[in-house]
Design a protein around this motif. Structure first.
Motif, PDB file in Angstrom:
ATOM      1  N   ASN A 162     100.907  23.283   5.252  1.00 52.06           N
ATOM      2  CA  ASN A 162     101.319  24.473   5.968  1.00 52.06           C
ATOM      3  C   ASN A 162     100.693  24.423   7.372  1.00 52.06           C
ATOM      4  O   ASN A 162      99.465  24.392   7.505  1.00 52.06           O
ATOM      5  CB  ASN A 162     100.827  25.693   5.179  1.00 52.06           C
ATOM      6  N   HIS A 165      98.726  27.616  10.780  1.00 55.62           N
ATOM      7  CA  HIS A 165      97.443  27.873  11.431  1.00 55.62           C
ATOM      8  C   HIS A 165      97.339  27.172  12.789  1.00 55.62           C
ATOM      9  O   HIS A 165      96.578  27.588  13.655  1.00 55.62           O
ATOM     10  CB  HIS A 165      96.296  27.464  10.507  1.00 55.62           C
ATOM     11  N   GLU A 225     108.799  29.337   4.182  1.00 55.78           N
ATOM     12  CA  GLU A 225     108.309  30.532   3.478  1.00 55.78           C
ATOM     13  C   GLU A 225     108.850  31.750   4.196  1.00 55.78           C
ATOM     14  O   GLU A 225     108.824  31.814   5.435  1.00 55.78           O
ATOM     15  CB  GLU A 225     106.790  30.582   3.609  1.00 55.78           C
ATOM     16  N   VAL A 247     108.235  35.013  -0.476  1.00 55.91           N
ATOM     17  CA  VAL A 247     106.889  35.595  -0.608  1.00 55.91           C
ATOM     18  C   VAL A 247     106.965  37.082  -0.263  1.00 55.91           C
ATOM     19  O   VAL A 247     107.875  37.508   0.445  1.00 55.91           O
ATOM     20  CB  VAL A 247     105.884  34.900   0.360  1.00 55.91           C
ATOM     21  N   THR A 255      96.930  37.407   5.459  1.00 54.44           N
ATOM     22  CA  THR A 255      97.710  36.301   4.911  1.00 54.44           C
ATOM     23  C   THR A 255      98.401  36.831   3.659  1.00 54.44           C
ATOM     24  O   THR A 255      98.124  37.962   3.237  1.00 54.44           O
ATOM     25  CB  THR A 255      96.797  35.098   4.585  1.00 54.44           C
ATOM     26  N   PHE A 286     107.075  32.566  -4.965  1.00 52.40           N
ATOM     27  CA  PHE A 286     105.609  32.577  -4.961  1.00 52.40           C
ATOM     28  C   PHE A 286     105.185  33.633  -5.979  1.00 52.40           C
ATOM     29  O   PHE A 286     105.457  34.828  -5.792  1.00 52.40           O
ATOM     30  CB  PHE A 286     105.125  32.927  -3.561  1.00 52.40           C
ATOM     31  N   GLU A 306     106.093  28.829  -7.130  1.00 50.53           N
ATOM     32  CA  GLU A 306     104.826  28.362  -6.563  1.00 50.53           C
ATOM     33  C   GLU A 306     103.752  29.289  -7.123  1.00 50.53           C
ATOM     34  O   GLU A 306     103.743  30.496  -6.835  1.00 50.53           O
ATOM     35  CB  GLU A 306     104.841  28.431  -5.033  1.00 50.53           C
ATOM     36  N   GLY A 345      99.704  26.953  -4.713  1.00 49.85           N
ATOM     37  CA  GLY A 345      99.043  26.999  -3.417  1.00 49.85           C
ATOM     38  C   GLY A 345      98.442  28.346  -3.105  1.00 49.85           C
ATOM     39  O   GLY A 345      98.652  29.326  -3.819  1.00 49.85           O
ATOM     40  N   HIS A 346      97.681  28.359  -2.049  1.00 48.99           N
ATOM     41  CA  HIS A 346      96.968  29.476  -1.438  1.00 48.99           C
ATOM     42  C   HIS A 346      95.477  29.369  -1.717  1.00 48.99           C
ATOM     43  O   HIS A 346      95.063  29.476  -2.863  1.00 48.99           O
ATOM     44  CB  HIS A 346      97.478  30.855  -1.872  1.00 48.99           C
ATOM     45  N   GLY A 347      94.734  29.151  -0.639  1.00 50.96           N
ATOM     46  CA  GLY A 347      93.279  29.123  -0.743  1.00 50.96           C
ATOM     47  C   GLY A 347      92.710  27.795  -1.232  1.00 50.96           C
ATOM     48  O   GLY A 347      91.487  27.669  -1.380  1.00 50.96           O
ATOM     49  N   LEU A 348      93.566  26.814  -1.489  1.00 52.11           N
ATOM     50  CA  LEU A 348      93.032  25.540  -2.007  1.00 52.11           C
ATOM     51  C   LEU A 348      92.250  24.831  -0.905  1.00 52.11           C
ATOM     52  O   LEU A 348      92.637  24.851   0.265  1.00 52.11           O
ATOM     53  CB  LEU A 348      94.177  24.652  -2.509  1.00 52.11           C
ATOM     54  N   SER A 366     100.720  23.310  -1.883  1.00 50.85           N
ATOM     55  CA  SER A 366     100.973  23.748  -0.518  1.00 50.85           C
ATOM     56  C   SER A 366      99.628  24.196   0.057  1.00 50.85           C
ATOM     57  O   SER A 366      99.057  25.172  -0.415  1.00 50.85           O
ATOM     58  CB  SER A 366     101.978  24.902  -0.622  1.00 50.85           C
ATOM     59  N   ILE A 367      99.140  23.439   1.028  1.00 52.87           N
ATOM     60  CA  ILE A 367      97.794  23.721   1.547  1.00 52.87           C
ATOM     61  C   ILE A 367      97.836  23.787   3.077  1.00 52.87           C
ATOM     62  O   ILE A 367      98.459  22.941   3.723  1.00 52.87           O
ATOM     63  CB  ILE A 367      96.778  22.634   1.100  1.00 52.87           C
ATOM     64  N   HIS A 369      95.187  26.265   5.416  1.00 47.99           N
ATOM     65  CA  HIS A 369      93.991  26.624   6.158  1.00 47.99           C
ATOM     66  C   HIS A 369      92.871  25.594   6.055  1.00 47.99           C
ATOM     67  O   HIS A 369      92.273  25.207   7.071  1.00 47.99           O
ATOM     68  CB  HIS A 369      93.491  28.009   5.707  1.00 47.99           C
TER      69      HIS A 369
HETATM   70  N1  PXP Z   1     101.560  29.123  -0.226  1.00 49.01           N
HETATM   71  C1  PXP Z   1     101.937  30.336   0.254  1.00 49.01           C
HETATM   72  C2  PXP Z   1     103.100  31.017  -0.396  1.00 49.01           C
HETATM   73  C3  PXP Z   1     101.288  30.913   1.360  1.00 49.01           C
HETATM   74  O1  PXP Z   1     101.693  32.108   1.819  1.00 49.01           O
HETATM   75  C4  PXP Z   1     100.237  30.208   1.973  1.00 49.01           C
HETATM   76  C5  PXP Z   1      99.559  30.796   3.167  1.00 49.01           C
HETATM   77  O2  PXP Z   1     100.376  30.781   4.258  1.00 49.01           O
HETATM   78  C6  PXP Z   1      99.876  28.958   1.443  1.00 49.01           C
HETATM   79  C7  PXP Z   1     100.531  28.452   0.333  1.00 49.01           C
HETATM   80  C8  PXP Z   1      98.780  28.141   2.031  1.00 49.01           C
HETATM   81  O3  PXP Z   1      97.583  28.793   1.855  1.00 49.01           O
HETATM   82  P1  PXP Z   1      96.281  28.283   2.601  1.00 49.01           P
HETATM   83  O4  PXP Z   1      96.544  28.391   4.063  1.00 49.01           O
HETATM   84  O5  PXP Z   1      95.216  29.211   2.111  1.00 49.01           O
HETATM   85  O6  PXP Z   1      96.073  26.873   2.152  1.00 49.01           O
END
Ligand code: PXP
Length: 398
Positions: A162, A165, A225, A247, A255, A286, A306, A345-348, A366-367, A369
């Motif tokens: 992703n 950022h 997304e 989402v 976020t 998601f 997801e 994904g999210h926060g990984l 999906s990574i 940040h």
């Molecule tokens: N998946 C989804 C649906 C998201 O909204 C996000 C954040 O934009 C991510 C994955 C990626 O998350 P992160 O940036 O924490 O890795």
């Protein structure tokens, strides 16, 4: 069900991914061309293994694996049954664990090796017969272990990055750099399998120009997304990304805060999926690791889900993390069982991704940040390769 597994291993100790062992054993039956047979695996501790070893082999000590071919001592009347039995494989998890530690290998690898060894015995191989037989069995064992590892590798988890950022930094100055389109190219060259962007209603980071340029330039897959918002839907239909991930979107959030609540807006989401389907765009939802949400996503025709890994990543202690991990792993299995394809994904980040990547049913992570944050210090190419190394490490765990 070709493989029946009974886990009688009672010690408080390592947890065993029985489903993975069953899946790999089924694969072994295919490799050995006996997929029309069933095999039973029994996991026991050293105490039970000693009892069996003493009873059947007159050896009053544990061993790692024992095989009991069905043909030996079977009632001939059972030969008429429609199911063909290969036999039983009994494995002592205590001994397997000791051997795994001595060899410096993961327990799962040792368990699958012992399953291969036991299965070859069931098929008539015997390393105790002669040196030639021993060599023959050893080489077949290595061959099968290699095949199983290859199988795991072809199912290996992919990494989609992703690049929102990067756009956030650009927007902070309102100028043209850093460019998420250039970042996407670097991610792809470093081995990413896809690029993810969230085109938000408020355009706080990714801009329309970015998605159209990405559509023209990226060589892998573009995952858009988006919230189920009329204007963004029109852009998606025009853009034709390889995947749309729906989402929830709130203007005030920093976020994406949680999974999409499909249950409460089934009709609305179903309509979006229908529109996308007409344009041949598959849709991912998601979702929190909640079986009801997954079933709803499946009912309305989503191709992917997801799984939201946020709670697992944000867990403040080991017990919470373990609980969230179990929710994710069973949700992944459940979604795959329904026929959904599964991403997460999210926060990984570099510390918590390996366990998720090792889950068989998850195709892609999906990574964003964590990778972009690390890139500030080590460069984007290196940051992507570091994450890929973590994901790829899981293939040696089998
Ligand atoms: N998946 C989804 C649906 C998201 O909204 C996000 C954040 O934009 C991510 C994955 C990626 O998350 P992160 O940036 O924490 O890795």
């Amino acid at each position: 069900m070709p493989t029946a597994l009974s886990n009688q291993y009672s010690s408080v100790g390592p947890s065993i991914d029985c489903r993975r062992l069953i899946r790999l054993t089924n694969r072994l039956l295919q490799e050995c061309r006996v997929a029309d047979h069933t095999v039973s695996i029994l996991l026991v501790d050293d105490l039970e293994m000693t009892r069996l070893n003493s009873h059947y082999r007159d050896k009053n000590k544990p061993t790692n694996v024992l095989s009991f071919p069905f043909a030996e001592g079977a009632d001939p009347a059972l030969a008429f049954l429609p199911v063909k039995e290969l036999g039983d494989i009994v494995i002592s998890v205590d001994t397997a664990l000791r051997e795994a530690i001595e060899l410096g290998r993961p327990l799962h690898e040792r368990l699958i090796w012992l399953t291969i060894h036991g299965m070859l015995h069931l098929l008539g191989y015997d390393h105790e017969r002669s040196e030639a037989d021993e060599n023959k069995m050893l080489s077949r064992e290595n061959e099968l272990l290699h095949k199983v590892k290859q199988y795991r590798r072809t199912m290996m988890t992919q990494l989609a990055i992703n690049v929102d950022h990067v756009a956030t930094v650009r927007q902070a100055r309102g100028i043209t750099e850093p460019d998420p389109v250039a970042a996407a190219a670097i991610c792809e060259m470093a081995g990413a399998s896809g690029i993810v962007v969230h085109l938000r209603e408020d355009r706080r980071h990714i801009q329309d120009r970015d998605v159209y340029l990405l559509r023209q330039t990226i060589k892998t897959r573009l995952n858009l997304e988006m919230g189920a918002n009329k204007d963004i839907i029109a852009i998606a239909l025009d853009l034709k990304p390889d995947l749309v991930t729906l989402v929830p979107e709130k203007r005030e959030e920093l976020t994406t805060e949680g999974g999409l609540d499909v249950l409460s807006q089934k009709k609305k989401i179903a309509k979006v999926i229908e529109k996308m389907a007409k344009a041949s765009i598959p849709v991912s939802i998601f979702a929190d690791p909640d079986p009801d949400q997954l079933a709803a996503a499946n009912d309305i025709g989503a191709t992917f889900v997801e799984l939201h890994t946020g709670k697992y990543c944000d867990a403040k202690n080991e017990a919470d993390r373990n609980r969230e991990f179990l929710l994710l792993s069973s949700a992944a299995e459940e979604a795959a069982r329904m026929g959904l394809r599964v991403c997460a994904g999210h926060g990984l980040n570099y510390h918590n991704t390996a366990a998720i990547a090792a889950l068989d049913s998850i195709e892609e992570l999906s990574i964003g940040h964590a990778i972009i944050a690390r890139a500030v210090f080590v460069g984007l190419d290196q940051a992507v390769r570091d994450m890929l190394a973590i994901i790829r490490q899981t293939d040696i765990m089998i």
